[in-house]
Design a protein around this motif. Structure first.
Motif, PDB file in Angstrom:
ATOM      1  N   GLU A  37       0.849  -1.182   0.000  1.00 15.44           N
ATOM      2  CA  GLU A  37       0.000   0.000   0.000  1.00 15.44           C
ATOM      3  C   GLU A  37       0.886   1.233   0.000  1.00 15.44           C
ATOM      4  O   GLU A  37       1.875   1.279   0.715  1.00 15.44           O
ATOM      5  N   GLY A  38       0.526   2.234  -0.786  1.00 14.75           N
ATOM      6  CA  GLY A  38       1.309   3.454  -0.862  1.00 14.75           C
ATOM      7  C   GLY A  38       0.568   4.700  -0.405  1.00 14.75           C
ATOM      8  O   GLY A  38       1.144   5.773  -0.348  1.00 14.75           O
ATOM      9  N   GLN A  39      -0.706   4.578  -0.055  1.00  9.32           N
ATOM     10  CA  GLN A  39      -1.501   5.729   0.374  1.00  9.32           C
ATOM     11  C   GLN A  39      -1.435   5.875   1.891  1.00  9.32           C
ATOM     12  O   GLN A  39      -1.652   4.910   2.629  1.00  9.32           O
ATOM     13  N   SER A  40      -1.166   7.081   2.373  1.00  7.50           N
ATOM     14  CA  SER A  40      -0.954   7.355   3.794  1.00  7.50           C
ATOM     15  C   SER A  40      -2.090   6.874   4.692  1.00  7.50           C
ATOM     16  O   SER A  40      -1.857   6.195   5.694  1.00  7.50           O
ATOM     17  N   GLU A  41      -3.318   7.236   4.358  1.00  9.88           N
ATOM     18  CA  GLU A  41      -4.464   6.882   5.204  1.00  9.88           C
ATOM     19  C   GLU A  41      -4.662   5.363   5.255  1.00  9.88           C
ATOM     20  O   GLU A  41      -4.883   4.796   6.324  1.00  9.88           O
ATOM     21  N   ALA A  42      -4.585   4.724   4.098  1.00 10.97           N
ATOM     22  CA  ALA A  42      -4.818   3.277   4.036  1.00 10.97           C
ATOM     23  C   ALA A  42      -3.738   2.502   4.779  1.00 10.97           C
ATOM     24  O   ALA A  42      -4.030   1.565   5.514  1.00 10.97           O
ATOM     25  N   PRO A  51      -2.873   8.234  11.499  1.00 14.21           N
ATOM     26  CA  PRO A  51      -2.343   8.837  10.276  1.00 14.21           C
ATOM     27  C   PRO A  51      -1.264   9.890  10.557  1.00 14.21           C
ATOM     28  O   PRO A  51      -0.307  10.018   9.794  1.00 14.21           O
ATOM     29  N   LYS A  56       5.443  10.776   5.843  1.00 12.83           N
ATOM     30  CA  LYS A  56       5.342  10.791   4.383  1.00 12.83           C
ATOM     31  C   LYS A  56       6.579  11.470   3.826  1.00 12.83           C
ATOM     32  O   LYS A  56       6.871  12.611   4.170  1.00 12.83           O
ATOM     33  N   GLY A  76       1.549  12.165   7.570  1.00  8.41           N
ATOM     34  CA  GLY A  76       0.755  11.595   6.482  1.00  8.41           C
ATOM     35  C   GLY A  76      -0.386  12.439   5.967  1.00  8.41           C
ATOM     36  O   GLY A  76      -0.520  12.621   4.759  1.00  8.41           O
ATOM     37  N   ARG A  79      -0.242  18.467   3.922  1.00  6.92           N
ATOM     38  CA  ARG A  79       0.088  18.794   2.538  1.00  6.92           C
ATOM     39  C   ARG A  79       1.346  19.643   2.517  1.00  6.92           C
ATOM     40  O   ARG A  79       1.514  20.550   3.333  1.00  6.92           O
ATOM     41  N   GLY A 111       5.764   6.261  -2.833  1.00  2.00           N
ATOM     42  CA  GLY A 111       4.987   5.674  -1.755  1.00  2.00           C
ATOM     43  C   GLY A 111       5.797   4.773  -0.853  1.00  2.00           C
ATOM     44  O   GLY A 111       5.387   4.471   0.254  1.00  2.00           O
ATOM     45  N   ASN A 140       6.724   3.564   5.298  1.00  2.00           N
ATOM     46  CA  ASN A 140       7.092   2.488   4.392  1.00  2.00           C
ATOM     47  C   ASN A 140       8.606   2.466   4.309  1.00  2.00           C
ATOM     48  O   ASN A 140       9.247   3.506   4.187  1.00  2.00           O
TER      49      ASN A 140
END
Length: 170
Positions: A37-42, A51, A56, A76, A79, A111, A140
């Motif tokens: 998985e590469g999405q922060s929330e997931a 989170p 990130k 994560g 912005r 990611g 990650n």
């Protein structure tokens, strides 16, 4: 998002280098294996972390007299403010690096980039919001299917990032 066996092999050297660095620094950390998985929330849900603990890492290129890569590390959900990032290192602005350049310089797919400048010539800047309310950070670890949860004090001691406000206020 899935990870192929070849991708896992290509990313293993970064993972191994990172674990060796943390072991050599007597860091307090744990490795988590999980679906890619590469999405922060997931990935935070998968890890069982908040989170805001997610570090990130975004490879950017600073515009100026001598364009240079900089690894921006932020919580994560936050912005990145490219103007603030540029100003933090004495330039006008920064932009996100092309994915191919990011992979070339970090050895990782987008990611999977850890919050460490493992390649020479990459500057490391981390936002203080990542450390203000966390005892541990999670990220990650050079692979989309491996994460590391690391004590904040050990991260700051080993990675030695420049700490500057680089997040957007919105």
């Amino acid at each position: 998002m899935t990870i192929t066996d070849r991708d896992a092999q290509d990313q293993a050297p970064v993972f191994d280098q990172l674990v060796s660095l943390l072991d050599a620094g007597n860091a307090s950390f744990r490795v988590l294996e999980h679906p890619a998985e590469g999405q922060s929330e997931a990935v935070a849900r998968i890890r069982g972390t908040r989170p805001e603990q997610g570090a990130k890492a975004m490879l950017c290129v600073v515009k100026g007299a001598a364009p240079a890569p900089v690894l921006a590390v932020l919580p994560g959900p936050a912005r990145l403010d490219f103007r603030k990032l540029g100003e933090a290192i004495g330039a006008k602005k920064a932009t996100l690096a092309d994915p191919a350049l990011a992979q070339e310089l970090t050895g990782c797919v987008m990611g999977a980039v850890p919050p460490f400048a493992l390649s020479p010539g990459i500057r490391l800047i981390a936002d203080p919001a990542l450390f203000s309310s966390n005892l541990e950070i999670a990220f990650n670890a050079g692979r989309l299917d491996r994460s590391i949860v690391l004590a904040v004090d050990d991260y700051l001691r080993i990675a030695r990032p420049q700490v500057a406000d680089i997040t957007r206020g919105d």
